[in-house]
Design a protein around this motif. Structure first.
Motif, PDB file in Angstrom:
ATOM      1  N   ASN A   5       3.631  -2.444  -7.801  1.00  0.00           N
ATOM      2  CA  ASN A   5       4.468  -3.569  -7.388  1.00  0.00           C
ATOM      3  C   ASN A   5       4.158  -4.053  -5.970  1.00  0.00           C
ATOM      4  OD1 ASN A   5       5.602  -1.570  -5.863  1.00  0.00           O
ATOM      5  ND2 ASN A   5       7.610  -1.620  -6.850  1.00  0.00           N
ATOM      6  N   ASP A   6       3.214  -3.394  -5.275  1.00  0.00           N
ATOM      7  CA  ASP A   6       2.820  -3.936  -3.973  1.00  0.00           C
ATOM      8  C   ASP A   6       1.407  -4.516  -4.020  1.00  0.00           C
ATOM      9  OD1 ASP A   6       1.196  -1.706  -3.926  1.00  0.00           O
ATOM     10  OD2 ASP A   6       1.953  -0.919  -2.025  1.00  0.00           O
ATOM     11  N   VAL A   7       0.941  -4.829  -5.222  1.00  0.00           N
ATOM     12  CA  VAL A   7      -0.357  -5.503  -5.363  1.00  0.00           C
ATOM     13  C   VAL A   7      -0.193  -6.957  -4.926  1.00  0.00           C
ATOM     14  CG1 VAL A   7      -2.164  -6.264  -6.944  1.00  0.00           C
ATOM     15  CG2 VAL A   7      -1.146  -3.997  -7.226  1.00  0.00           C
ATOM     16  N   LEU A   8      -0.937  -7.336  -3.910  1.00  0.00           N
ATOM     17  CA  LEU A   8      -0.855  -8.701  -3.386  1.00  0.00           C
ATOM     18  C   LEU A   8      -1.832  -9.618  -4.119  1.00  0.00           C
ATOM     19  CD1 LEU A   8       0.644 -10.311  -1.221  1.00  0.00           C
ATOM     20  CD2 LEU A   8      -1.167  -9.701   0.393  1.00  0.00           C
ATOM     21  N   ILE A   9      -3.045  -9.106  -4.323  1.00  0.00           N
ATOM     22  CA  ILE A   9      -4.080  -9.881  -5.031  1.00  0.00           C
ATOM     23  C   ILE A   9      -4.709  -8.990  -6.101  1.00  0.00           C
ATOM     24  CG2 ILE A   9      -6.237 -11.185  -4.819  1.00  0.00           C
ATOM     25  CD1 ILE A   9      -5.572 -11.619  -1.859  1.00  0.00           C
ATOM     26  N   LYS A  10      -4.764  -9.509  -7.305  1.00  0.00           N
ATOM     27  CA  LYS A  10      -5.419  -8.789  -8.409  1.00  0.00           C
ATOM     28  C   LYS A  10      -6.517  -9.691  -8.965  1.00  0.00           C
ATOM     29  CE  LYS A  10      -4.360  -6.381 -12.781  1.00  0.00           C
ATOM     30  NZ  LYS A  10      -4.771  -5.034 -12.407  1.00  0.00           N
ATOM     31  N   VAL A  67      -2.369 -13.963  -7.283  1.00  0.00           N
ATOM     32  CA  VAL A  67      -1.798 -13.777  -5.945  1.00  0.00           C
ATOM     33  C   VAL A  67      -0.287 -13.838  -6.059  1.00  0.00           C
ATOM     34  CG1 VAL A  67      -1.713 -14.649  -3.584  1.00  0.00           C
ATOM     35  CG2 VAL A  67      -3.825 -14.872  -4.916  1.00  0.00           C
ATOM     36  N   ASP A  68       0.380 -12.773  -5.633  1.00  0.00           N
ATOM     37  CA  ASP A  68       1.850 -12.721  -5.749  1.00  0.00           C
ATOM     38  C   ASP A  68       2.300 -13.034  -7.177  1.00  0.00           C
ATOM     39  OD1 ASP A  68       2.396 -11.937  -3.179  1.00  0.00           O
ATOM     40  OD2 ASP A  68       2.672 -13.966  -2.413  1.00  0.00           O
ATOM     41  N   GLY A  69       1.542 -12.543  -8.155  1.00  0.00           N
ATOM     42  CA  GLY A  69       1.923 -12.714  -9.559  1.00  0.00           C
ATOM     43  C   GLY A  69       1.530 -14.036 -10.180  1.00  0.00           C
ATOM     44  N   VAL A  70       0.855 -14.916  -9.419  1.00  0.00           N
ATOM     45  CA  VAL A  70       0.480 -16.251  -9.928  1.00  0.00           C
ATOM     46  C   VAL A  70      -1.043 -16.346 -10.002  1.00  0.00           C
ATOM     47  CG1 VAL A  70       0.552 -18.727  -9.469  1.00  0.00           C
ATOM     48  CG2 VAL A  70       2.548 -17.316  -8.952  1.00  0.00           C
ATOM     49  N   ASP A  71      -1.558 -16.770 -11.162  1.00  0.00           N
ATOM     50  CA  ASP A  71      -3.005 -16.970 -11.314  1.00  0.00           C
ATOM     51  C   ASP A  71      -3.390 -18.283 -10.629  1.00  0.00           C
ATOM     52  OD1 ASP A  71      -5.645 -17.190 -11.995  1.00  0.00           O
ATOM     53  OD2 ASP A  71      -5.327 -17.254 -14.174  1.00  0.00           O
ATOM     54  N   ILE A  72      -4.010 -18.189  -9.459  1.00  0.00           N
ATOM     55  CA  ILE A  72      -4.308 -19.399  -8.689  1.00  0.00           C
ATOM     56  C   ILE A  72      -5.484 -20.170  -9.271  1.00  0.00           C
ATOM     57  CG2 ILE A  72      -3.312 -18.477  -6.561  1.00  0.00           C
ATOM     58  CD1 ILE A  72      -6.214 -18.083  -5.530  1.00  0.00           C
ATOM     59  N   ASN A  73      -6.175 -19.579 -10.247  1.00  0.00           N
ATOM     60  CA  ASN A  73      -7.268 -20.293 -10.912  1.00  0.00           C
ATOM     61  C   ASN A  73      -6.749 -21.207 -12.026  1.00  0.00           C
ATOM     62  OD1 ASN A  73     -10.008 -20.865 -10.996  1.00  0.00           O
ATOM     63  ND2 ASN A  73     -10.449 -19.309 -12.531  1.00  0.00           N
ATOM     64  N   ASP A  74      -5.439 -21.153 -12.257  1.00  0.00           N
ATOM     65  CA  ASP A  74      -4.796 -22.037 -13.232  1.00  0.00           C
ATOM     66  C   ASP A  74      -4.804 -23.467 -12.685  1.00  0.00           C
ATOM     67  OD1 ASP A  74      -2.880 -23.561 -14.660  1.00  0.00           O
ATOM     68  OD2 ASP A  74      -1.779 -21.761 -15.237  1.00  0.00           O
ATOM     69  N   LYS A  75      -5.281 -24.395 -13.495  1.00  0.00           N
ATOM     70  CA  LYS A  75      -5.435 -25.782 -13.042  1.00  0.00           C
ATOM     71  C   LYS A  75      -4.100 -26.446 -12.682  1.00  0.00           C
ATOM     72  CE  LYS A  75      -9.914 -25.960 -13.606  1.00  0.00           C
ATOM     73  NZ  LYS A  75     -10.181 -24.559 -13.339  1.00  0.00           N
ATOM     74  N   ASN A  76      -2.985 -25.901 -13.158  1.00  0.00           N
ATOM     75  CA  ASN A  76      -1.671 -26.509 -12.884  1.00  0.00           C
ATOM     76  C   ASN A  76      -1.049 -26.038 -11.567  1.00  0.00           C
ATOM     77  OD1 ASN A  76      -1.643 -27.919 -15.380  1.00  0.00           O
ATOM     78  ND2 ASN A  76      -1.138 -26.000 -16.404  1.00  0.00           N
ATOM     79  N   ILE A  77      -1.734 -25.139 -10.884  1.00  0.00           N
ATOM     80  CA  ILE A  77      -1.187 -24.558  -9.654  1.00  0.00           C
ATOM     81  C   ILE A  77      -1.516 -25.447  -8.453  1.00  0.00           C
ATOM     82  CG2 ILE A  77      -1.488 -22.612  -8.059  1.00  0.00           C
ATOM     83  CD1 ILE A  77       0.245 -22.017 -10.514  1.00  0.00           C
ATOM     84  N   ASP A  78      -0.567 -25.570  -7.529  1.00  0.00           N
ATOM     85  CA  ASP A  78      -0.820 -26.257  -6.263  1.00  0.00           C
ATOM     86  C   ASP A  78      -1.544 -25.276  -5.339  1.00  0.00           C
ATOM     87  OD1 ASP A  78      -0.855 -27.507  -3.834  1.00  0.00           O
ATOM     88  OD2 ASP A  78       1.294 -27.935  -3.747  1.00  0.00           O
ATOM     89  N   ILE A  79      -2.880 -25.369  -5.331  1.00  0.00           N
ATOM     90  CA  ILE A  79      -3.664 -24.376  -4.598  1.00  0.00           C
ATOM     91  C   ILE A  79      -3.408 -24.447  -3.098  1.00  0.00           C
ATOM     92  CG2 ILE A  79      -5.697 -25.880  -4.554  1.00  0.00           C
ATOM     93  CD1 ILE A  79      -5.511 -22.008  -4.479  1.00  0.00           C
ATOM     94  N   ASN A  80      -3.106 -25.641  -2.581  1.00  0.00           N
ATOM     95  CA  ASN A  80      -2.866 -25.755  -1.139  1.00  0.00           C
ATOM     96  C   ASN A  80      -1.660 -24.933  -0.695  1.00  0.00           C
ATOM     97  OD1 ASN A  80      -5.040 -27.442  -0.499  1.00  0.00           O
ATOM     98  ND2 ASN A  80      -3.939 -29.201  -1.312  1.00  0.00           N
ATOM     99  N   LEU A  81      -0.679 -24.841  -1.583  1.00  0.00           N
ATOM    100  CA  LEU A  81       0.501 -24.029  -1.301  1.00  0.00           C
ATOM    101  C   LEU A  81       0.117 -22.557  -1.188  1.00  0.00           C
ATOM    102  CD1 LEU A  81       3.428 -24.962  -0.945  1.00  0.00           C
ATOM    103  CD2 LEU A  81       3.862 -24.281  -3.314  1.00  0.00           C
ATOM    104  N   HIS A  82      -0.755 -22.110  -2.091  1.00  0.00           N
ATOM    105  CA  HIS A  82      -1.157 -20.704  -2.090  1.00  0.00           C
ATOM    106  C   HIS A  82      -2.156 -20.391  -0.987  1.00  0.00           C
ATOM    107  CE1 HIS A  82       0.936 -19.014  -5.562  1.00  0.00           C
ATOM    108  NE2 HIS A  82       0.946 -20.256  -5.993  1.00  0.00           N
TER     109      HIS A  82
END
Length: 247
Positions: A5-10, A67-82
């Protein structure tokens, strides 16, 4: 001890190709909060590409970066936020030459974090004080040494309050006598608990500061271990060969 539960990036199955050249061939890695992961390997092994994929400066060909449980490679993600969660420090300092040190530092917090100039400047000055550069706040980058520029680049990234700091060979463009002052700042960051991923040729830093050392060869991680084990008892033949040339 670290827990799941302390994994920041997987990172799962990360691949990256440039045309027909497959640079990353399937990287799996976990970065826990407070880790200092040091990535080493020969030039062209894929280590910088791996680092740049972590905040999508390079877009992966395949795989997941969670990152923090969110797949940042997902096209629907606001990458600038991450990306705001990740500070990045490059070989070249990437400071704006027409801005003073202080203006370089407050630009991001004012524009992206919507802080007031006064609040951003106060925090920036505190950080400059920590790295011994408060007296250079009104200087321009051209007036600084390479080591000073890199220290400014580090604290500029810190002004964004990142969860993790990514370093891409931060000392490789510096004269030898300036390397120590930059590594000292990085050591203090690690001591303060900052999560860091560092691509470097500085084996002393890897041994002293790293919590985990990762050896990348031909686009895959061939060995990773805590520093003591990594350097005193390498198991992979390619790693043994690599270490014999750097020590």
């Amino acid at each position: 001890m670290t827990t799941n539960n302390d994994v920041l990036i997987k990172v799962e199955g990360l691949k990256k190709s440039f045309g027909s050249n497959e640079v990353l061939k399937g990287i799996d890695a976990e970065i826990h909060k407070g880790d200092v992961m040091v990535v080493i390997g020969a030039s062209g092994s894929g280590k910088s590409t791996f680092l740049r994929c972590l905040n999508l400066l390079e877009e992966p060909t395949d795989g997941k970066i969670i990152v923090d449980g969110v797949d940042i490679n997902d096209k629907n993600i606001d990458i600038n936020l991450h990306r705001r969660k990740m500070g990045m420090v490059f070989q070249q300092f990437n400071l704006f030459p027409h801005m003073t040190v202080l203006k370089n530092m407050i630009l991001g917090p004012v524009k992206l974090l919507k802080k007031s100039k006064e609040e951003a400047a106060k925090e920036a000055m505190e950080l400059l004080e920590r790295v011994g550069l408060a007296d250079r706040a009104n200087d321009y980058p051209s007036q600084l040494s390479g080591g000073q520029k890199q220290r400014v680049a580090i604290v500029r990234a810190l002004c964004m309050n990142p969860e993790v700091m990514l370093f891409d060979e931060p000392t490789s463009a510096l004269d030898p006598e300036m390397v120590g002052e930059v590594l000292e700042v990085m050591k203090r960051l690690a001591k303060d608990g900052m999560t860091m991923v560092v691509v470097t040729h500085e084996m002393g830093f890897a041994r002293e500061v790293g919590t985990k050392v990762v050896f990348v060869d031909k686009g895959v991680i061939v060995e990773q271990a805590p520093p003591q084990e990594f350097f005193t008892n390498p198991k992979n033949e390619r790693l043994k060969e690599f270490l014999s040339k750097v020590f």
